[in-house]
Design a protein around this motif. Structure first.
Motif, mmCIF file in Angstrom:
data_model
loop_
_atom_site.group_PDB
_atom_site.id
_atom_site.type_symbol
_atom_site.label_atom_id
_atom_site.label_comp_id
_atom_site.label_asym_id
_atom_site.label_seq_id
_atom_site.Cartn_x
_atom_site.Cartn_y
_atom_site.Cartn_z
ATOM 1 N N VAL A 154 7.715 10.888 8.026
ATOM 2 C CA VAL A 154 7.888 11.176 6.602
ATOM 3 C C VAL A 154 7.056 12.406 6.230
ATOM 4 C CG1 VAL A 154 7.545 10.302 4.258
ATOM 5 C CG2 VAL A 154 8.365 8.776 6.051
ATOM 6 N N SER A 155 7.649 13.275 5.410
ATOM 7 C CA SER A 155 6.970 14.520 5.008
ATOM 8 C C SER A 155 5.939 14.272 3.927
ATOM 9 C CB SER A 155 8.001 15.522 4.488
ATOM 10 O OG SER A 155 8.452 15.139 3.195
ATOM 11 N N GLY A 156 5.146 15.313 3.652
ATOM 12 C CA GLY A 156 4.283 15.288 2.486
ATOM 13 C C GLY A 156 5.148 15.318 1.231
ATOM 14 N N ASP A 157 4.508 15.157 0.056
ATOM 15 C CA ASP A 157 5.232 15.010 -1.212
ATOM 16 C C ASP A 157 6.130 13.783 -1.186
ATOM 17 O OD1 ASP A 157 4.144 17.024 -2.777
ATOM 18 O OD2 ASP A 157 5.473 18.541 -1.954
ATOM 19 N N ALA A 158 5.756 12.825 -0.347
ATOM 20 C CA ALA A 158 6.447 11.532 -0.304
ATOM 21 C C ALA A 158 5.416 10.469 0.031
ATOM 22 C CB ALA A 158 7.564 11.537 0.721
ATOM 23 N N PHE A 159 5.592 9.280 -0.544
ATOM 24 C CA PHE A 159 4.761 8.138 -0.188
ATOM 25 C C PHE A 159 5.580 7.154 0.639
ATOM 26 C CE2 PHE A 159 2.032 9.199 -3.927
ATOM 27 C CZ PHE A 159 0.832 9.267 -3.245
ATOM 28 N N LYS A 192 2.083 13.194 15.523
ATOM 29 C CA LYS A 192 1.009 13.576 14.609
ATOM 30 C C LYS A 192 1.291 13.138 13.165
ATOM 31 C CE LYS A 192 0.591 17.838 17.327
ATOM 32 N NZ LYS A 192 0.672 19.320 17.260
ATOM 33 N N LEU A 193 2.485 12.620 12.914
ATOM 34 C CA LEU A 193 2.916 12.359 11.544
ATOM 35 C C LEU A 193 2.802 10.890 11.167
ATOM 36 C CD1 LEU A 193 6.149 14.564 11.575
ATOM 37 C CD2 LEU A 193 3.880 15.195 10.711
ATOM 38 N N ARG A 194 2.662 10.633 9.868
ATOM 39 C CA ARG A 194 2.698 9.272 9.369
ATOM 40 C C ARG A 194 4.148 8.812 9.308
ATOM 41 N NH1 ARG A 194 -1.326 11.459 5.444
ATOM 42 N NH2 ARG A 194 -3.339 11.083 6.463
ATOM 43 N N LYS A 195 4.344 7.508 9.466
ATOM 44 C CA LYS A 195 5.711 7.003 9.651
ATOM 45 C C LYS A 195 5.971 5.797 8.767
ATOM 46 C CE LYS A 195 5.399 8.553 14.408
ATOM 47 N NZ LYS A 195 3.979 8.990 14.237
ATOM 48 N N ALA A 196 7.230 5.695 8.325
ATOM 49 C CA ALA A 196 7.701 4.507 7.618
ATOM 50 C C ALA A 196 8.262 3.542 8.644
ATOM 51 C CB ALA A 196 8.762 4.881 6.604
ATOM 52 N N GLU A 197 7.838 2.293 8.562
ATOM 53 C CA GLU A 197 8.369 1.249 9.440
ATOM 54 C C GLU A 197 9.590 0.617 8.771
ATOM 55 O OE1 GLU A 197 7.275 0.675 12.434
ATOM 56 O OE2 GLU A 197 5.557 2.046 12.297
ATOM 57 N N PRO A 198 10.449 -0.042 9.563
ATOM 58 C CA PRO A 198 11.614 -0.708 8.953
ATOM 59 C C PRO A 198 11.179 -1.645 7.824
ATOM 60 C CG PRO A 198 11.818 -0.664 11.342
ATOM 61 C CD PRO A 198 10.443 -0.143 11.035
ATOM 62 N N GLY A 199 11.819 -1.491 6.671
ATOM 63 C CA GLY A 199 11.481 -2.280 5.491
ATOM 64 C C GLY A 199 10.628 -1.542 4.486
ATOM 65 N N ASP A 200 9.986 -0.444 4.908
ATOM 66 C CA ASP A 200 9.184 0.349 3.974
ATOM 67 C C ASP A 200 10.068 1.170 3.050
ATOM 68 O OD1 ASP A 200 6.940 -0.604 5.231
ATOM 69 O OD2 ASP A 200 6.482 1.259 6.315
ATOM 70 N N THR A 245 0.841 -1.199 0.000
ATOM 71 C CA THR A 245 0.000 0.000 0.000
ATOM 72 C C THR A 245 0.871 1.241 0.000
ATOM 73 O OG1 THR A 245 -0.094 -0.083 2.427
ATOM 74 C CG2 THR A 245 -1.901 -1.123 1.202
ATOM 75 N N PHE A 246 0.358 2.294 -0.662
ATOM 76 C CA PHE A 246 1.040 3.580 -0.716
ATOM 77 C C PHE A 246 0.320 4.556 0.226
ATOM 78 C CE2 PHE A 246 2.213 1.582 -4.677
ATOM 79 C CZ PHE A 246 3.559 1.908 -4.803
ATOM 80 N N ILE A 247 1.064 5.072 1.177
ATOM 81 C CA ILE A 247 0.507 5.987 2.179
ATOM 82 C C ILE A 247 1.261 7.306 2.079
ATOM 83 C CG2 ILE A 247 0.076 6.348 4.646
ATOM 84 C CD1 ILE A 247 0.524 3.213 4.884
ATOM 85 N N ARG A 248 0.537 8.389 1.895
ATOM 86 C CA ARG A 248 1.193 9.688 1.747
ATOM 87 C C ARG A 248 1.665 10.197 3.106
ATOM 88 N NH1 ARG A 248 1.695 13.627 -1.932
ATOM 89 N NH2 ARG A 248 0.287 12.613 -3.415
ATOM 90 N N GLY A 249 2.911 10.709 3.136
ATOM 91 C CA GLY A 249 3.405 11.366 4.337
ATOM 92 C C GLY A 249 2.643 12.652 4.579
ATOM 93 N N SER A 276 1.194 10.116 -8.856
ATOM 94 C CA SER A 276 0.231 9.792 -7.801
ATOM 95 C C SER A 276 0.464 8.387 -7.260
ATOM 96 C CB SER A 276 -1.193 9.903 -8.341
ATOM 97 O OG SER A 276 -1.441 8.864 -9.284
ATOM 98 N N GLY A 277 -0.135 8.139 -6.087
ATOM 99 C CA GLY A 277 -0.073 6.805 -5.522
ATOM 100 C C GLY A 277 -0.805 5.791 -6.363
ATOM 101 N N ASP A 278 -1.927 6.204 -6.963
ATOM 102 C CA ASP A 278 -2.674 5.284 -7.829
ATOM 103 C C ASP A 278 -1.840 4.866 -9.036
ATOM 104 O OD1 ASP A 278 -4.857 5.394 -6.167
ATOM 105 O OD2 ASP A 278 -5.929 6.908 -7.352
#
Length: 411
Positions: free
Chosen positions: A108-113, A73-81, A26-30, A150-152
């Motif tokens: 992870v910031s915005g403008d990144a998946f 408050k931010l979305r995060k990349a887990e090890p391996g992502d 899955t692609f999750i936007r920062g 885009s993520g799609d």
């Protein structure tokens, strides 16, 4: 590569299945993380711009952090992502990815998946560098000046999915190629720096006056001329216009030089017209800079430029430039510098009386020859270094793409 071939033959003899990235993860936007939020310590954080400028295929540590309270408050990349930069002004850089292999999550910031997936992290990150990925990606890039994907669109890109043992072996081989490339770059840069240090040593040693050198004045070995005190209308063609920005390491960098029109030339060289063998120097700003004019072409001095015309019975023209740039005369320039309200300057009207030391003309020519040889060696290394690295990079990219090319299994 025989190890990889053996593994494929053993584990996937009927070919390799290709799947869409969206079927494998899955692609999750920062979100929310700006450059102003980055700190030197705290919770690990990756800004999308750093994916372009700092990170390689994979990383175990971040170069930036953010406050733990803000990170909550931010979305995060887990090890391996994967962390994927989704915007750039360069199409090739859109979708640049780094596999996050740290021990814990990173914001992870915005403008990144964030791509959370079931593949070997290094394998899929190397795939994002491949021509297979680039070719599919290019069809989905949008935007005018700022290009994005885009993520799609990323989810629809198809990737070969060999058994995980093959993925890991490919990643291991490509890691070794990357390490060899880095070792070569380090070795070449080390060699170049060693030659520059060696040249600097000989420069100072050969241009430091010895007891056999004769003490005289600048006016005894050269005529001193002042250039115009204004700036002409510059043109795309015509006689060279030699400004202080053209002076570079004793030579003229004509890429930084403009031209003046033929209709201006006679007026502009009324005081002095540069000719082959002259030394030109800056007497305001960029003090201490000088260059040898090695062309038999029409040229005019720019503002704040002076000219030395050598007396060839006293001084070799090339040596005059070198001794001007040598340690003794440079020290004299510093002692004679006058600090002004707007710029520092040297009193060009008095320069003819300045003391200077020179050896015999045969010794001058020997020094010129030795230093020219060092210059040639350093310049050769400087030009061959990027060429060698480019050749190795092309070779590496060829093998990377070959390793990531599989016969697709029939479904």
């Amino acid at each position: 590569m025989s190890r990889i071939d053996d593994l494929i033959q053993e584990l996937s003899p009927g070919g390799v299945e290709f799947k869409a990235l969206g079927d494998l993860g899955t692609f999750i936007r920062g979100n929310g993380l700006q450059k102003s939020d980055l700190t030197d310590e705290g919770f690990p954080a990756i800004h999308y711009g750093q994916v372009h400028t700092h990170y390689g295929t994979w990383a175990t540590e971040t170069i930036s952090f953010t406050s733990p309270d803000f990170a909550a408050k931010l979305r995060k990349a887990e090890p391996g992502d994967l962390v994927i930069a989704t915007t750039s002004e360069d199409d090739q850089a859109v979708g640049k990815a780094v596999a996050w292999l740290g021990e814990a999550a990173t914001a992870v910031s915005g403008d990144a998946f964030i791509y959370h997936h079931s593949l070997d992290p290094k394998y899929v990150s190397y795939f994002f560098q491949s021509q297979q990925f680039q070719g599919q990606k290019m069809r989905s890039i949008t935007g005018a000046k700022v290009r994005r994907i885009s993520g799609d669109s990323l989810a629809k890109i198809r990737i070969p999915v060999p058994p995980v043992e093959v993925q890991r072996e490919i990643a291991r081989v490509l890691d070794s190629f990357s390490a060899l490339e880095m070792e070569l770059e380090t070795a070449l840069k080390t060699e170049l720096e060693a030659r520059r240090i060696q040249r600097s040593h000989y420069w100072n040693a050969l241009l430091t006056p010895s007891t056999s050198w004769r003490r005289t004045t600048l006016g005894q070995i050269a005529e001193v001329f002042d250039g115009p005190h204004a700036t002409p209308r510059k043109t795309a063609t015509g006689p060279w216009y030699l400004s202080i920005s053209s002076l570079e390491n004793g030579r003229f960098n004509l890429a930084s030089s403009a031209h003046i029109g033929e209709d201006q030339y006679d007026t502009w060289v009324r005081r002095i017209a540069p000719r082959l063998g002259d030394t030109m120097f800056s007497y305001e700003t960029r003090l201490g800079q000088a260059a040898y004019w090695d062309r038999d072409e029409p040229a005019a001095l720019g503002r704040r430029m002076g000219l030395l015309r050598p007396n060839k019975s006293e001084v070799d023209p090339r040596f005059l430039t070198l001794v001007y740039l040598g340690p003794e005369f440079q020290s004299l320039i510093r002692s004679k510098t006058v600090s002004g309200a707007t710029v520092d300057r040297i009193p060009i009207a008095n320069m003819a009386s300045w003391p200077i030391s020179i050896p015999s003309i045969p010794e001058q020519r020997r020094i010129v020859s030795v230093l020219d040889n060092f210059d040639a060696l350093v310049n050769d290394l400087s030009s061959s270094l990027p060429a060698e690295l480019t050749a190795r990079r092309i070779q590496y990219e060829y093998y990377r793409d070959k390793l990531l090319t599989f016969e697709e299994a029939e479904v």
